[in-house]
Write a protein that holds these residues in place. Structure first.
Motif, mmCIF file in Angstrom:
data_model
loop_
_atom_site.group_PDB
_atom_site.id
_atom_site.type_symbol
_atom_site.label_atom_id
_atom_site.label_comp_id
_atom_site.label_asym_id
_atom_site.label_seq_id
_atom_site.Cartn_x
_atom_site.Cartn_y
_atom_site.Cartn_z
ATOM 1 N N HIS A 18 28.088 16.895 8.305
ATOM 2 C CA HIS A 18 27.693 15.688 9.051
ATOM 3 C C HIS A 18 28.714 14.575 8.807
ATOM 4 C CE1 HIS A 18 23.730 17.410 9.899
ATOM 5 N NE2 HIS A 18 23.722 17.809 8.643
ATOM 6 N N PRO A 19 29.966 14.736 9.307
ATOM 7 C CA PRO A 19 31.020 13.747 9.045
ATOM 8 C C PRO A 19 30.798 12.438 9.800
ATOM 9 C CG PRO A 19 31.814 15.398 10.582
ATOM 10 C CD PRO A 19 30.451 15.852 10.125
ATOM 11 N N ILE A 20 31.501 11.405 9.378
ATOM 12 C CA ILE A 20 31.370 10.078 9.987
ATOM 13 C C ILE A 20 31.761 10.099 11.466
ATOM 14 C CG2 ILE A 20 33.675 9.258 9.341
ATOM 15 C CD1 ILE A 20 30.352 7.236 9.304
ATOM 16 N N ASP A 21 32.601 11.036 11.874
ATOM 17 C CA ASP A 21 32.985 11.147 13.289
ATOM 18 C C ASP A 21 31.767 11.306 14.194
ATOM 19 O OD1 ASP A 21 35.525 11.092 12.252
ATOM 20 O OD2 ASP A 21 35.934 13.216 12.606
ATOM 21 N N HIS A 22 30.691 11.886 13.690
ATOM 22 C CA HIS A 22 29.481 12.081 14.500
ATOM 23 C C HIS A 22 28.875 10.761 14.965
ATOM 24 C CE1 HIS A 22 28.466 16.418 12.973
ATOM 25 N NE2 HIS A 22 29.604 16.357 13.642
ATOM 26 N N VAL A 23 29.083 9.687 14.219
ATOM 27 C CA VAL A 23 28.527 8.380 14.591
ATOM 28 C C VAL A 23 29.146 7.871 15.895
ATOM 29 C CG1 VAL A 23 28.381 5.958 13.845
ATOM 30 C CG2 VAL A 23 27.941 7.794 12.215
ATOM 31 N N PHE A 24 30.372 8.307 16.182
ATOM 32 C CA PHE A 24 31.122 7.788 17.335
ATOM 33 C C PHE A 24 31.322 8.809 18.448
ATOM 34 C CE2 PHE A 24 32.696 5.931 13.322
ATOM 35 C CZ PHE A 24 32.136 4.673 13.469
ATOM 36 N N ASP A 25 30.580 9.926 18.444
ATOM 37 C CA ASP A 25 30.820 11.009 19.409
ATOM 38 C C ASP A 25 29.959 10.938 20.679
ATOM 39 O OD1 ASP A 25 28.311 11.885 18.618
ATOM 40 O OD2 ASP A 25 29.022 13.737 17.700
ATOM 41 N N HIS A 26 29.204 9.878 20.861
ATOM 42 C CA HIS A 26 28.379 9.645 22.057
ATOM 43 C C HIS A 26 27.193 10.596 22.175
ATOM 44 C CE1 HIS A 26 31.367 6.779 23.317
ATOM 45 N NE2 HIS A 26 32.300 7.712 23.215
ATOM 46 N N ARG A 27 26.881 11.362 21.132
ATOM 47 C CA ARG A 27 25.691 12.227 21.131
ATOM 48 C C ARG A 27 24.590 11.464 20.412
ATOM 49 N NH1 ARG A 27 27.780 17.494 18.599
ATOM 50 N NH2 ARG A 27 25.578 18.027 18.706
ATOM 51 N N ARG A 28 23.906 10.618 21.187
ATOM 52 C CA ARG A 28 22.954 9.662 20.636
ATOM 53 C C ARG A 28 21.523 10.113 20.854
ATOM 54 N NH1 ARG A 28 26.392 5.616 23.821
ATOM 55 N NH2 ARG A 28 28.171 5.407 22.444
ATOM 56 N N GLY A 29 20.610 9.297 20.313
ATOM 57 C CA GLY A 29 19.189 9.533 20.506
ATOM 58 C C GLY A 29 18.644 10.535 19.514
ATOM 59 N N PRO A 30 17.332 10.759 19.564
ATOM 60 C CA PRO A 30 16.719 11.740 18.660
ATOM 61 C C PRO A 30 17.374 13.111 18.835
ATOM 62 C CG PRO A 30 15.031 10.428 19.738
ATOM 63 C CD PRO A 30 16.344 10.093 20.406
ATOM 64 N N GLY A 31 17.738 13.715 17.725
ATOM 65 C CA GLY A 31 18.390 15.020 17.773
ATOM 66 C C GLY A 31 19.887 14.954 17.964
ATOM 67 N N GLY A 32 20.446 13.733 18.109
ATOM 68 C CA GLY A 32 21.894 13.597 18.258
ATOM 69 C C GLY A 32 22.600 13.938 16.963
ATOM 70 N N SER A 33 23.898 14.091 17.053
ATOM 71 C CA SER A 33 24.664 14.347 15.834
ATOM 72 C C SER A 33 24.609 13.085 14.973
ATOM 73 C CB SER A 33 26.098 14.730 16.173
ATOM 74 O OG SER A 33 26.731 13.678 16.860
ATOM 75 N N ARG A 34 24.818 13.242 13.659
ATOM 76 C CA ARG A 34 24.720 12.075 12.791
ATOM 77 C C ARG A 34 25.573 12.257 11.555
ATOM 78 N NH1 ARG A 34 19.661 12.705 9.072
ATOM 79 N NH2 ARG A 34 19.388 14.935 9.147
ATOM 80 N N TRP A 35 25.911 11.128 10.938
ATOM 81 C CA TRP A 35 26.576 11.118 9.645
ATOM 82 C C TRP A 35 25.499 11.163 8.576
ATOM 83 C CZ3 TRP A 35 25.710 6.967 6.233
ATOM 84 C CH2 TRP A 35 26.411 7.043 5.032
ATOM 85 N N VAL A 36 25.768 11.929 7.523
ATOM 86 C CA VAL A 36 24.898 11.975 6.352
ATOM 87 C C VAL A 36 25.812 11.850 5.138
ATOM 88 C CG1 VAL A 36 23.235 13.338 5.034
ATOM 89 C CG2 VAL A 36 23.233 13.475 7.525
ATOM 90 N N ALA A 37 25.443 10.968 4.212
ATOM 91 C CA ALA A 37 26.220 10.808 2.988
ATOM 92 C C ALA A 37 26.178 12.091 2.178
ATOM 93 C CB ALA A 37 25.655 9.657 2.161
ATOM 94 N N GLU A 38 27.259 12.369 1.487
ATOM 95 C CA GLU A 38 27.300 13.559 0.634
ATOM 96 C C GLU A 38 26.437 13.363 -0.607
ATOM 97 O OE1 GLU A 38 30.576 16.587 -1.210
ATOM 98 O OE2 GLU A 38 31.099 14.470 -1.158
ATOM 99 N N GLU A 39 26.434 12.156 -1.138
ATOM 100 C CA GLU A 39 25.718 11.852 -2.374
ATOM 101 C C GLU A 39 24.538 10.931 -2.116
ATOM 102 O OE1 GLU A 39 26.595 13.172 -5.310
ATOM 103 O OE2 GLU A 39 28.260 14.233 -4.362
ATOM 104 N N PRO A 40 23.473 11.047 -2.904
ATOM 105 C CA PRO A 40 22.384 10.068 -2.824
ATOM 106 C C PRO A 40 22.881 8.698 -3.283
ATOM 107 C CG PRO A 40 21.696 12.023 -4.049
ATOM 108 C CD PRO A 40 23.176 12.119 -3.846
#
Length: 144
Positions: A18-40
């Motif tokens: 879930h890389p940061i690039d997903h935040v800017f890929d225009h796949r939005r809304g519920p179920g869209g791609s997303r960034w997730v941090a590697e660490e808590p």
């Protein structure tokens, strides 16, 4: 605004699935791609703009389909190359899967001469070891 073309994107950590690039890929809304941090724990996303920007609106989407938690987010801007930041907005997102799993915010802001934009995220105000997430970040701006 095409963030990828106008800014260097820096993030404190990212899950390789879930890389940061997903935040800017225009796949939005519920179920869209997303960034997730590697660490808590707390995370920071910084956009370092190539030239100062005028930002009129910020649209954020956050999705959490698995863990009940309250994610805190702060939006700040810098006018001096990232030396100091001024907070524009602070928001909490409450997630209670399977019911409430998605939040979308559209904030009207007026920030001129922005050299850096910072999103600070605390994945759970209650202190659970959760990972921060962000589905999309859209900025509406005019080049300075």
């Amino acid at each position: 605004m095409d963030i990828v073309a106008t800014a260097i994107v820096q993030v404190t950590s990212e899950d390789s699935a879930h890389p940061i690039d997903h935040v800017f890929d225009h796949r939005r809304g519920p179920g869209g791609s997303r960034w997730v941090a590697e660490e808590p724990g707390e995370q920071t996303l910084i956009l370092a703009f190539d030239t100062p920007q005028i930002i009129h609106q910020t649209i954020l989407e956050v999705e959490e389909p698995e863990v009940s938690r309250t994610q805190e987010l702060r939006l700040s801007v810098s006018h001096d190359g990232g030396q100091t930041y001024r907070e524009l907005r602070r928001q909490e997102y409450n997630f209670s899967p399977p019911g409430t799993t998605f939040e979308r915010e559209a904030w009207t802001v007026m920030a001129e001469g922005v050299t850096h934009l910072q999103l600070w995220m605390k994945p759970d105000k209650g202190g659970k070891p959760c990972r921060a997430t962000l589905t999309s970040l859209v900025l509406k701006s005019v080049e300075h």
